[in-house]
Structures are given as structure tokens and as C-alpha cells.
Scaffold this active site. Structure first.
Site: not given
Ligand code: PRP
Ligand code: URA
Length: 209
Positions: A203, A104, A108, A200
């Protein structure tokens, strides 16, 4: 409209809560993702068609059941979807595994493709697309579109945590896809992260950052 299955099993709820905790390290995080994926696989394969076959027991013949047609395929979305693969393969070890690489764009929030390798006979298989997080829905919509473009028809999407926004986006774009969600969260924040979510997923799985 696609069917949405929100998992209410106590074991799933317990394990997802552990997953969310900031003090859950990568080792435990990976173990939990695998275990939750197993439990979700059990639910998501409930409607697979069966066929009868004759087998020999030590005492005589019996009519057994087996999954009809081609075995299924699982398609993790890289990277975080990789964490869900082993849990699925624990229960369906003969499944073929395709990979779709997407990330991603942090500015944006649009998905960017960098890899796609799928089984050749994907159009004949029941597909299970895996990604722990359904946030804006952009990655899921793009991944499902890739595999539809290769001829896939029977597609299911499995995620651990979904935001209502992403769920709606995926349903609107692909109303034929069944969606399995371990937990439906409250909302997205201004950075496109799920609230309360777990941060995340990539991560946390791989210890980056
Ligand atoms: C995360 C996650 C999904 C995506 C969800 O991946 O694993 O693929 O974001 O967000 P969306 O619904 O708004 O598209 P990320 O882009 O962080 O890549 P990674 O798995 O490589 O960390
Ligand atoms: N991707 C993640 O890993 N977590 C989120 O909350 C949103 C997108």
C-alpha cells in the site's frame, strides 16, 4: 542452517528509518526502496563466482574478471517485491526477472498464490527472491518452495524488514537459503504486522489505501 546477514551499513539504516516514517509519501518510499535494494544487492552478490578472461586495453592485454556461469535471476514476490526490482537491475542489468504472485489472506494470514512465471533455465541460475517484508514467513516459505519445485538450487532471500518469527520460520523450512535483512525488528502484532515495521509495504509503495 541458513546464513542470515543483517545489514549494519549506516546508509541502509538511515534509509530504512526514513522508510518507516508515517510522513514518507509513496514517491519517496519508492525511491528509498530502490536505493536500499541497490545497497543490499551489492552485499548479497559478494560471493558470486568469477572467471578470468583476456581483454585488450588501449595499452596492451590484461586479464579481466567476469561473473562465471549464467547470469543471475531476481524473483520479486508480487506486489511489494516489485519495488525492489529496479534497485537490483541497476547493478545487475542482465538479470532475468521471474514473478511470483502471492497475497496473504487477511483472516488466516496464509499465502494464496495467483501468479507464477519464471525463467526457463532457473535451475542454472543464482536466484534472489525479493520481498520487503518477512512477517510470519508464510509468503517467503511458499515462494521459495515454488521455485525449488521448478528445480532452482542456489537461492537467496532479500527483505527490508523481518520479524524474528518470520526469520525463524524461513530458516526452519529452507535451511539452504541465505537470508539478507536490512533491519530485524522486535515482533509481530496480533494482526501479523511487524512492530515497529513500516505498515503495509504494498500500500505504501503503490499509494493504495
Ligand atoms: C506482504 C508482504 C509479504 C507478506 C509478508 O504482502 O509484501 O509478501 O505480506 O507476510 P508474511 O511473512 O506473513 O507472509 P501482502 O500479502 O500484503 O500482499 P501485497 O504485496 O500484494 O500487498
Ligand atoms: N506485510 C506488510 O506489508 N507489512 C507487515 O508488517 C506485515 C506483512
Amino acid at each position: 542452517m541458513s546464513k542470515v546477514f543483517i545489514m549494519d551499513h549506516p546508509l541502509i539504516q538511515h534509509k530504512v528509518s526514513r522508510l518507516r516514517c508515517t510522513d514518507t509519501g509513496s514517491k519517496e518510499f519508492r525511491e528509498l526502496v530502490r536505493e536500499i535494494s541497490q545497497l543490499m544487492c551489492y552485499e548479497a552478490t559478494r560471493e558470486l563466482p568469477l572467471e578470468d578472461y583476456e581483454l585488450e586495453t588501449p595499452i596492451g592485454t590484461a586479464v579481466g574478471k567476469r561473473i562465471a556461469g549464467k547470469n543471475l535471476s531476481i524473483v520479486p514476490i508480487l506486489r511489494a517485491g516489485l519495488g525492489m526490482v529496479d534497485g537490483m537491475l541497476d547493478l545487475v542489468p542482465t538479470a532475468k526477472v521471474g514473478h511470483i504472485g502471492l497475497y496473504r489472506d487477511p483472516e488466516t494470514l496464509q499465502p494464496v498464490e495467483y501468479y507464477c512465471k519464471l525463467p526457463q533455465d532457473i535451475q542454472e541460475r543464482d536466484l534472489f527472491v525479493l520481498d520487503p517484508m518477512l512477517a510470519t514467513g508464510g509468503s517467503a516459505v511458499a515462494a521459495v518452495q515454488f521455485i525449488k519445485d521448478k528445480g532452482a538450487k542456489n537461492i537467496n532471500f532479500l527483505c527490508l524488514i523481518a520479524a524474528p518469527e518470520g526469520l525463524k520460520t524461513l530458516q526452519d523450512a529452507h535451511p539452504d537459503v541465505n537470508i539478507y535483512v536490512a533491519c530485524l525488528d522486535e515482533k509481530l502484532n496480533d494482526h501479523g504486522y511487524i512492530v515497529p515495521g513500516l505498515g503495509d509495504a504494498g500500500d505504501r509503495l503503490f499509494g493504495t489505501k
